[in-house]
Design a protein around this motif. Structure first.
Motif, short mmCIF file in Angstrom:
data_model
loop_
_atom_site.label_atom_id
_atom_site.label_comp_id
_atom_site.label_asym_id
_atom_site.label_seq_id
_atom_site.Cartn_x
_atom_site.Cartn_y
_atom_site.Cartn_z
N GLU A 78 -3.83 -8.78 -4.90
CA GLU A 78 -2.92 -7.49 -4.76
C GLU A 78 -4.09 -6.73 -4.48
N PRO A 79 -3.64 -5.95 -3.35
CA PRO A 79 -4.68 -4.95 -2.49
C PRO A 79 -5.25 -3.83 -3.31
N MET A 80 -4.33 -3.15 -3.92
CA MET A 80 -4.81 -1.71 -4.50
C MET A 80 -5.84 -2.16 -5.59
N LEU A 81 -5.67 -3.10 -6.46
CA LEU A 81 -6.81 -3.37 -7.44
C LEU A 81 -7.88 -4.09 -6.89
N THR A 82 -7.74 -4.74 -5.68
CA THR A 82 -8.96 -5.43 -5.20
C THR A 82 -9.92 -4.21 -4.70
N ALA B 76 -8.70 -0.89 -13.29
CA ALA B 76 -9.39 -1.80 -12.69
C ALA B 76 -10.91 -1.29 -12.61
N ARG C 34 2.91 -7.97 -10.65
CA ARG C 34 1.87 -8.48 -9.54
C ARG C 34 0.56 -7.78 -9.81
N ALA D 258 -9.87 -1.24 -5.51
CA ALA D 258 -10.67 -0.34 -6.79
C ALA D 258 -11.84 -1.01 -6.99
N LEU E 29 -5.36 1.64 -11.42
CA LEU E 29 -6.64 1.84 -10.67
C LEU E 29 -7.72 2.10 -11.75
N MET F 137 -8.11 -10.05 -12.77
CA MET F 137 -9.68 -9.55 -12.63
C MET F 137 -10.18 -9.24 -13.94
#
Lengths: 444, 444
Positions: free
Chosen positions: A76-80, B82, B109, A82, B79, B117
């Motif tokens: 998932e791009p946003m959590l990555t 995260a 997702r 972050a 976020l 994470m």
């Protein structure tokens, strides 16, 4: 006109690398798909090389042949991003976010929060989604292109207006006077279109760069218009210098039509370097990475060359008779390059290892071959910079940073350090806060 | 029946604390609203105290009196969590996510990515949104309650089905054999309802706890039914032991009706401790924090007591005539407590500093007063645990951890260390992967 120095971004995907077999390459932990530590480590390596940004593609469905290959995307791009924001200091953080299957308020909030968290390093690659499997994940059908782009315009404008909903000096933080903010400077936006709407304000003050930078990756007339209006950077898909120059010019024209200075929009060409101490070593690296995928690609290579190629020929070059019969397909811009490589006498496997069916040009050989490629394209006005797809992140980023980057720096083509702490500074993108007034000015 | 030890969670909001003036309390940096380092530091402090989870409320609009007060929420919960996931090891990470204004695919997702994470520490407080300002941020109207809850059921079921779309052994990671996954064990879900639908699969394998834990915070019959079916934890809003026992029993009954063991659903009562070396010191801390807000609360306190109270009386107690005339309002469950405090002879300002109009009970005094409160409620079967609102995070979390937690541990009421690395383990929530088969079993 080109800029004096190129800008580099790096594609970041699944934790392994852009080649399908990266997940099982030597030294790679096959668990990395779910390992955020690995993503942070890769980002740190790219930051050591002064990359301006990481670019995270995204897709709203699971695709690919999972039997042999890892999905090409992060979980998932946003959590990555972050996680990466917490482990880096300067590199820009650009995520793809669909305007088709997200609400502008949610997009605006998450991207602005990432921007604040990263102290002004966020970018949003604002795309439309036309994939039916993605639509099915939202219980919907794909709308026609005009409607999708209409929604994209509305979504970007609403997001930018929400980003500007705190005036820059609204947040007082005056503890002594007991004044947290000036409510008169935090105002609703009350913007609505045919597809989406939002009242605002967003609960987030400006970041160090004001608000996230808009990226664009779409093609076609609709995509050009979108990029011309909003984008500070365009992620291109081009195979030749001529192709790239034409696309870059088209985008610059679109920016002019929107009343902007074309220098505000940077065009990035893709590149997928294959680097080794020698050309043979670089090719062998790609041969090993293609082991499982090359057989299935033989028929397509044949169609590019106008030949019926069979898997049995994988380890033999084209015969004289085949070379005499080739007809490069006019439907694939990569065909001339495929023919050029085949004529050098490489086996079919080696032709494929040259990346002739990959998404971007593949310079093959020592680092200087990649540096030469980038220099040639840059000096030809084909791109303002490049987004680099690394074959195997685990060692490939370091190789690029240790071998290609110094060559570019020695040649005066690449910066020695970041221009500043924000993505906007490192892209050379002008300040913007809220909507671009040039887009809404009735005097235009 | 109660469990032998209580479970503690901590509310995490705006970077300052739950009291309106926390942002300007001594030692607090008024910039913390946008400082993710501060959030991580608070989370680490709570983890030192073996809190089972952080609970992040959320709201899809900016609210409150920004002139004097900070917004009560983090910039964005996913976020924020995260960032915290990267800086902690054991504490659970629970974010509120609206089923009304999010698509189940996006929710599923992001929560699953957070779960992976954090190595199995994510929880989703699945709520419905009935606030018109939030609806306006999405260009919509608020639907009637039955429709909102219908959508909530559909959204939770689809999210859980998506979470289960990779069978636990689907991800092979067999580098030697070149088999990344078994595609036969990664299947679409094809679930659809009246409001939302998704095809799946999600691109994310199971986490260490399988999938995120569902929390619930809704009230009323619809909220009870939702909690009874899906929740492993309910975040309550209760002011008295009787109230809490009734709510806890109602939730346990709802779980039984859904075919579950009521022990699977933990009920959390709120508490907002005011801690100081002495009662006077604890009260003075709250008096200082309420400086700007108490005057505006005087009329409401009056209405709770059936009196016309004026701001001019802030620093005087109720007069004998006023005490003779009080009529505690039956419309606010906090009225009896307000009267009890007023009868002790405190000034109006001090009555307010007792937290009588706050959202949860406020034990005032040395740490033992809070420990006694928690023990009394817990042993009375009023709660399985508590969610703690700290007045000022900067020093208040450490005070709770250093002073209240050891007392609870000495009394055998609180664990000495985490039960395990996952939220599910630390909540005592049973394993679940995908949909709960008891909810869909036609044999029931």
């Amino acid at each position: 006109m080109t800029h004096s120095q190129m800008i580099l971004g790096m594609q970041l995907g699944n934790g392994y690398g852009s080649q399908p077999a990266a997940w099982r390459a030597p030294g790679v932990d096959p668990s990395n798909y779910t390992d955020f530590d690995a993503q942070v480590r890769y980002a740190q390596a790219a930051e050591r090389g002064k990359f301006a940004f990481l670019f995270l593609p995204d897709f709203l469905a699971l695709s690919g042949n999972l039997d042999h290959e890892a999905p090409q995307l992060t979980l998932e791009p946003m959590l990555t991003l972050a996680a990466i924001a917490r482990g880096t200091q300067r590199i820009g953080l650009v995520a793809t976010g669909s305007t088709t299957f997200n609400e502008p308020y949610n997009l605006a909030r998450q991207f602005k929060a990432l921007d604040v968290m990263s102290h002004g390093r966020a970018g949003w690659n604002a795309v439309t989604t036309s994939d039916p499997a993605s639509a099915a994940n939202f219980g919907r059908q794909i709308a026609a292109r005009p409607q999708r782009y209409q929604r994209a315009h509305e979504t970007i404008q609403i997001a930018q207006a929400l980003w500007g909903s705190w005036q820059p000096d609204a947040w007082l933080k005056d503890a002594a006077a007991g004044r947290f903010a000036d409510p008169g400077k935090i105002q609703p936006i009350n913007l609505g279109g045919e597809h989406v709407a939002s009242q605002g304000p967003l609960p987030i003050p400006p970041s160090e760069q004001g608000q996230p930078v808009i990226f664009s990756a779409g093609g076609g007339d609709y995509g050009l218009e979108l990029a011309g209006r909003y984008a500070s950077a365009v992620i291109g898909a081009v195979f030749t210098i001529e192709d790239a120059r034409a696309q870059r010019e088209a985008i610059r024209d679109a920016a002019r039509r929107a009343g902007r200075n074309p220098e505000e929009v940077k065009f990035f060409a893709g590149v997928m370097p294959a680097i080794g101490p020698t050309k043979r070593a670089a090719l062998d690296r790609r041969v090993a990475l293609g082991e499982q995928t090359f057989p299935a690609r033989v028929p397509y290579l044949g169609s590019m060359l106008g030949l019926d190629l069979e898997v049995a020929q994988l380890d033999r070059p084209l015969s004289p008779a085949q070379l005499a019969a080739v007809r490069p397909s006019p439907f694939d811009p990569r065909s001339p390059r495929a023919l050029e490589v085949a004529r050098e006498g490489w086996t079919i496997r080696e032709v494929l290892a040259h990346g002739v069916i990959d998404y971007h040009p593949t310079p093959v050989g020592p680092a200087s071959v990649t540096a030469d490629h980038l220099q040639e394209w840059f000096e030809a006005g084909a791109a303002d910079g490049f987004w680099v797809s690394i074959d195997v992140y685990e060692d490939g980023i370091d190789t690029f940073v240790d071998e290609v980057v110094p060559l570019l720096q020695e040649r005066g083509l690449f910066h020695l350090d970041y221009e500043g702490p924000t993505l906007r500074e490192n892209l050379g993108a002008p300040a913007q806060y809220g909507l671009d007034p040039r887009l809404t000015d009735p005097a235009r």
